[in-house]
Design an enzyme around this catalytic site. Structure first.
Site, mmCIF file in Angstrom:
data_model
loop_
_atom_site.group_PDB
_atom_site.id
_atom_site.type_symbol
_atom_site.label_atom_id
_atom_site.label_comp_id
_atom_site.label_asym_id
_atom_site.label_seq_id
_atom_site.Cartn_x
_atom_site.Cartn_y
_atom_site.Cartn_z
ATOM 1 N N LYS A 42 0.827 -1.195 0.000
ATOM 2 C CA LYS A 42 0.000 0.000 0.000
ATOM 3 C C LYS A 42 0.872 1.260 0.000
ATOM 4 C CE LYS A 42 -2.930 -2.571 3.220
ATOM 5 N NZ LYS A 42 -3.370 -2.587 4.647
ATOM 6 N N GLU A 98 8.148 2.254 -5.564
ATOM 7 C CA GLU A 98 8.199 1.788 -4.170
ATOM 8 C C GLU A 98 8.250 2.975 -3.221
ATOM 9 O OE1 GLU A 98 7.827 -0.165 -1.921
ATOM 10 O OE2 GLU A 98 8.703 -2.139 -2.189
ATOM 11 N N LYS A 130 17.292 3.473 1.986
ATOM 12 C CA LYS A 130 18.000 3.329 3.267
ATOM 13 C C LYS A 130 19.191 2.410 3.011
ATOM 14 C CE LYS A 130 14.719 2.744 6.764
ATOM 15 N NZ LYS A 130 14.070 1.842 7.734
ATOM 16 N N PHE A 151 13.568 4.507 11.282
ATOM 17 C CA PHE A 151 12.293 3.923 10.892
ATOM 18 C C PHE A 151 11.350 5.087 10.645
ATOM 19 C CE2 PHE A 151 8.159 2.054 11.046
ATOM 20 C CZ PHE A 151 8.355 0.931 10.269
ATOM 21 N N ASP A 158 3.956 3.155 6.698
ATOM 22 C CA ASP A 158 3.159 2.910 7.897
ATOM 23 C C ASP A 158 3.984 2.605 9.129
ATOM 24 O OD1 ASP A 158 3.829 0.263 6.719
ATOM 25 O OD2 ASP A 158 2.663 -0.491 8.407
ATOM 26 N N ARG A 164 -0.071 6.402 7.657
ATOM 27 C CA ARG A 164 0.199 6.520 6.216
ATOM 28 C C ARG A 164 -0.300 7.858 5.665
ATOM 29 N NH1 ARG A 164 1.545 1.350 4.044
ATOM 30 N NH2 ARG A 164 0.569 -0.399 5.103
HETATM 31 P P1 IMP Z 1 12.881 -4.399 2.076
HETATM 32 O O1 IMP Z 1 12.366 -5.641 1.404
HETATM 33 O O2 IMP Z 1 13.591 -4.729 3.347
HETATM 34 O O3 IMP Z 1 13.701 -3.524 1.179
HETATM 35 O O4 IMP Z 1 11.654 -3.622 2.605
HETATM 36 C C1 IMP Z 1 10.843 -2.914 1.831
HETATM 37 C C2 IMP Z 1 9.529 -2.654 2.534
HETATM 38 O O5 IMP Z 1 9.642 -2.627 3.964
HETATM 39 C C3 IMP Z 1 9.017 -1.316 2.147
HETATM 40 O O6 IMP Z 1 8.271 -1.358 0.966
HETATM 41 C C4 IMP Z 1 8.191 -0.916 3.352
HETATM 42 O O7 IMP Z 1 6.895 -1.419 3.223
HETATM 43 C C5 IMP Z 1 8.866 -1.592 4.516
HETATM 44 N N1 IMP Z 1 9.741 -0.654 5.264
HETATM 45 C C6 IMP Z 1 11.091 -0.649 5.296
HETATM 46 N N2 IMP Z 1 11.572 0.353 6.048
HETATM 47 C C7 IMP Z 1 10.499 1.021 6.504
HETATM 48 C C8 IMP Z 1 10.352 2.181 7.340
HETATM 49 O O8 IMP Z 1 11.302 2.834 7.814
HETATM 50 N N3 IMP Z 1 9.057 2.559 7.583
HETATM 51 C C9 IMP Z 1 7.982 1.899 7.089
HETATM 52 N N4 IMP Z 1 8.073 0.814 6.291
HETATM 53 C C10 IMP Z 1 9.322 0.372 6.015
HETATM 54 MG MG MG Z 2 6.183 -1.211 0.870
#
Ligand code: IMP
Ligand code: MG
Length: 176
Positions: A42, A98, A130, A151, A158, A164
């Site tokens: 989302k 994304e 990040k 975070f 979210d 959100r």
């Molecule tokens: P990844 O697979 O670890 O790169 O994570 C990607 C997903 O994790 C993102 O699309 C977010 O939904 C969630 N995510 C990662 N870091 C954060 C954050 O700091 N706040 C909120 N959601 C996060």
């Molecule tokens: Mg996401």
């Protein structure tokens, strides 16, 4: 959830300005060719909609939902919750939108999945990157903002499904 605890990391104005720059960069890439904005539900919806409003070329929307998170911890397991129709991907220029690339697991999975479905091209655009948390080697073609290991929440992102709706990207200051 008390909004007074949420500090602004990236303001609404900064986001708006950056969205215009990104839309122009993306248009330089695709020009007259149609591109599918593949919006990851989302979290990427507010960003994708604002970006699209500034995009001058031909674009269509599609949506995908994957999940890798329980609460605030990445599990590394990617679950495809809302798949896409193969016909909407095959031979199309796909731009994955994304909200954030954190470990990179989600984006890596998505790129492989879309190539598998026969996309003509797959590129990626993320509002936030990040880098410090990366576990797999992926790099987005378009990045709104590089952020430190916070975070973050708001503008689609979210905090356990909440916050959100904030028009900015924020974080919660913890008392150290
Ligand atoms: P990844 O697979 O670890 O790169 O994570 C990607 C997903 O994790 C993102 O699309 C977010 O939904 C969630 N995510 C990662 N870091 C954060 C954050 O700091 N706040 C909120 N959601 C996060
Ligand atoms: Mg996401």
């Amino acid at each position: 959830m008390n909004l007074d605890n949420v500090k602004v990391l990236i303001s609404e104005e900064e986001i708006e300005k950056r969205n215009l720059e990104l839309a122009e960069e993306i248009y330089k890439q695709y020009g007259d060719e149609e591109v599918t904005f593949l919006i990851t539900l989302k979290g990427a919806t507010p960003f994708a909609m604002d970006l699209a409003k500034k995009y001058k070329g031909d674009c269509v929307f599609d949506f995908i939902r994957v999940s890798s998170y329980a609460g605030t911890e990445s599990t590394g397991n990617i679950i495809l919750k809302v798949p896409v129709k193969e016909e909407n991907i095959k031979d199309k220029n796909i731009l994955v939108i994304e909200d954030i690339i954190d470990t990179g697991n989600t984006m890596k999975y998505l790129i492989a999945y879309l190539k598998d479905l026969g996309a003509k091209s797959v590129r990626t655009c993320t509002l936030l990157n990040k880098q410090a948390r990366r576990k797999v080697d992926v790099k987005a073609d378009y990045v709104g903002f590089e952020i430190d290991d916070y975070f973050v929440m708001g503008y689609g992102l979210d905090y356990d499904e909440k916050l959100r709706q904030l028009p900015y990207v924020g974080y919660i200051e913890t008392n150290k």
